[in-house]
Design a protein around this motif. Structure first.
Motif, mmCIF file in Angstrom:
data_model
loop_
_atom_site.group_PDB
_atom_site.id
_atom_site.type_symbol
_atom_site.label_atom_id
_atom_site.label_comp_id
_atom_site.label_asym_id
_atom_site.label_seq_id
_atom_site.Cartn_x
_atom_site.Cartn_y
_atom_site.Cartn_z
ATOM 1 N N TRP A 206 0.849 -1.206 0.000
ATOM 2 C CA TRP A 206 0.000 0.000 0.000
ATOM 3 C C TRP A 206 0.881 1.251 0.000
ATOM 4 N N SER A 207 1.939 1.263 0.841
ATOM 5 C CA SER A 207 2.831 2.431 0.923
ATOM 6 C C SER A 207 3.481 2.684 -0.439
ATOM 7 N N GLN A 208 3.946 1.607 -1.092
ATOM 8 C CA GLN A 208 4.580 1.766 -2.410
ATOM 9 C C GLN A 208 3.595 2.368 -3.407
ATOM 10 N N ASP A 209 2.347 1.858 -3.382
ATOM 11 C CA ASP A 209 1.320 2.377 -4.293
ATOM 12 C C ASP A 209 1.080 3.867 -4.068
ATOM 13 N N GLN A 210 1.046 4.256 -2.788
ATOM 14 C CA GLN A 210 0.758 5.654 -2.459
ATOM 15 C C GLN A 210 1.891 6.583 -2.879
ATOM 16 N N LEU A 211 3.100 6.035 -3.000
ATOM 17 C CA LEU A 211 4.255 6.866 -3.349
ATOM 18 C C LEU A 211 4.354 7.143 -4.854
ATOM 19 N N ARG A 212 3.587 6.376 -5.624
ATOM 20 C CA ARG A 212 3.612 6.618 -7.067
ATOM 21 C C ARG A 212 3.035 8.001 -7.355
ATOM 22 N N PRO A 213 3.523 8.702 -8.418
ATOM 23 C CA PRO A 213 2.880 9.969 -8.778
ATOM 24 C C PRO A 213 1.480 9.703 -9.331
ATOM 25 N N ALA A 214 0.702 10.760 -9.455
ATOM 26 C CA ALA A 214 -0.680 10.602 -9.931
ATOM 27 C C ALA A 214 -0.699 10.023 -11.348
ATOM 28 N N ASP A 252 -5.275 15.832 0.148
ATOM 29 C CA ASP A 252 -4.434 15.445 -0.988
ATOM 30 C C ASP A 252 -5.247 14.469 -1.857
ATOM 31 N N LEU A 253 -5.263 14.736 -3.161
ATOM 32 C CA LEU A 253 -6.115 13.912 -4.042
ATOM 33 C C LEU A 253 -5.327 12.976 -4.958
ATOM 34 N N THR A 254 -4.014 12.852 -4.738
ATOM 35 C CA THR A 254 -3.170 12.076 -5.653
ATOM 36 C C THR A 254 -3.743 10.695 -5.948
ATOM 37 N N HIS A 255 -4.171 10.001 -4.880
ATOM 38 C CA HIS A 255 -4.723 8.650 -5.078
ATOM 39 C C HIS A 255 -6.150 8.573 -4.536
ATOM 40 N N PHE A 256 -6.880 9.656 -4.761
ATOM 41 C CA PHE A 256 -8.240 9.772 -4.222
ATOM 42 C C PHE A 256 -9.084 8.528 -4.503
ATOM 43 N N ALA A 257 -9.047 8.047 -5.767
ATOM 44 C CA ALA A 257 -9.927 6.946 -6.167
ATOM 45 C C ALA A 257 -9.465 5.597 -5.609
ATOM 46 N N ILE A 269 -17.141 6.492 -2.308
ATOM 47 C CA ILE A 269 -16.659 7.163 -3.516
ATOM 48 C C ILE A 269 -17.268 6.467 -4.732
ATOM 49 N N ASN A 270 -18.134 7.163 -5.436
ATOM 50 C CA ASN A 270 -18.634 6.681 -6.730
ATOM 51 C C ASN A 270 -19.017 7.907 -7.558
ATOM 52 N N TYR A 306 -12.099 12.904 -14.037
ATOM 53 C CA TYR A 306 -10.685 13.083 -13.680
ATOM 54 C C TYR A 306 -10.416 12.645 -12.240
ATOM 55 N N ILE A 307 -11.143 13.209 -11.307
ATOM 56 C CA ILE A 307 -10.873 12.895 -9.871
ATOM 57 C C ILE A 307 -11.204 11.433 -9.589
ATOM 58 N N GLY A 308 -12.259 10.938 -10.248
ATOM 59 C CA GLY A 308 -12.665 9.549 -10.053
ATOM 60 C C GLY A 308 -11.669 8.535 -10.607
#
Ligand code: CUA
Length: 311
Positions: A206-214, A252-257, A269-270, A306-308
């Motif tokens: 999960w941490s690795q996934d969150q560190l990816r850019p948008a 922060d919305l980087t990985h909002f979805a 979230i839908n 976009y945000i979704g």
């Protein structure tokens, strides 16, 4: 039956100690309550006025009984004060130079989470590893909030300009719900907490996934949404890593979805919920600080898309 010192045995977790102390307080408090209630009822019946009562007895009160009751009350109070301080010192045993695993900041009305050891930044859905103690450093960006996830630890106030510390411990993976427990304005009731405890491998994934850019997609609707996100000044409050500056007024919305719920755990979230929120925030969460940008249908389509898709 446990003796009261059983609260302090080392193999109990902090939460079990707090739970057991509360249980004992409720039991002893209940006994005192019914003893007082019983003596009132007894006195009302036994000493009720008869016909021609005359002058009531002028005998002084039972001094011996008063002394016995005074001793009982003092002993019970002293035992609970001692137990409370013992549990508090064990549960709140924070190292002198704490190295927190997560920094949580309470905002009106959402939670910001930063992981200083990895650099992960997220909001509202807090992830922790299960099976080990996690140290939180708590802050507030505006008014006093209070962090409380009952199954994972004690309650702790979040005070502007001050850092407070708190241990969380989830025995096994799962979702643990809590809530802000200090009145903090119009949306206090909609400031819920969702902690997901994961096993170590899942947590580091999960941490690795969150560190990816948008994500960046070439889909025209996505491109249009990204353009509107800048043009409509969403970037003045929200950050998207690699896209917008680090603003922390809004989440922060980087990985909002990649989250399940938004608005401090208020809604799933839908597309429907996201669109309703962007269309008229006050209708969805009255009092929220997100302005209404009076978006056209086309703009709503693009921004929702976009945000979704920010996974
Ligand atoms: Cu934040 Cu109540």
């Amino acid at each position: 039956m446990y003796c009261c010192c059983a609260i302090l045995t080392t193999d109990l977790t902090a939460v079990e100690q707090i739970h057991r102390l509360s249980l004992y307080a409720v039991i002893v408090g209940g006994i005192v309550f019914f003893a007082v209630l019983g003596s009132i009822v007894y006195s009302l019946i036994h000493f009720r006025a008869k016909e021609n009562p005359g002058i009531p007895s002028q005998k002084p009160s039972d001094e011996r009984m008063e002394k016995v009751l005074l001793v009982i009350v003092t002993v019970v109070t002293a035992v609970f004060v001692w137990l409370t301080f013992s549990v508090m010192s064990k549960v709140g045993d924070i190292p002198e130079h704490p190295k927190p695993d997560v920094l949580i900041t309470g905002h009106q009305w959402w939670w910001e989470a930063k992981y200083p050891k990895t650099g992960v930044i997220t909001a509202n859905q807090i992830h922790i590893p299960a099976g080990r103690k996690v140290l939180l450093e708590l802050h507030s960006a505006d008014v006093i909030h209070s962090w409380w996830v009952q199954q994972l630890g004690q309650k702790m106030d979040m005070i502007p300009g001050q850092a407070n510390y708190l241990w969380l411990y989830a025995e096994k993976p799962g979702v643990y719900l809590g809530t802000c427990s200090e009145f903090c304005g119009a949306d206090h009731a909609n400031m819920r907490i969702r902690v997901t405890a994961m096993d170590t491998a899942d947590f580091s994934r999960w941490s690795q996934d969150q560190l990816r850019p948008a994500v960046a997609m070439e889909d025209p609707l996505f491109v249009e949404g990204a353009r509107l996100f800048q043009q409509k000044t969403c970037t003045n409050c929200h950050s998207i890593q690699g896209v917008a500056a680090k603003m922390t007024i809004g989440p922060d919305l980087t990985h909002f979805a990649s989250r399940k719920r938004f608005l401090a755990d208020m809604m799933e979230i839908n597309d429907t919920n996201l669109r309703a929120w962007l269309k008229d925030p006050q209708q969805v969460k009255p009092g929220a600080h997100m302005p209404n940008f009076i978006l056209s249908k086309k703009e709503l389509d693009a921004l929702t898309y976009y945000i979704g898709h920010l996974k």
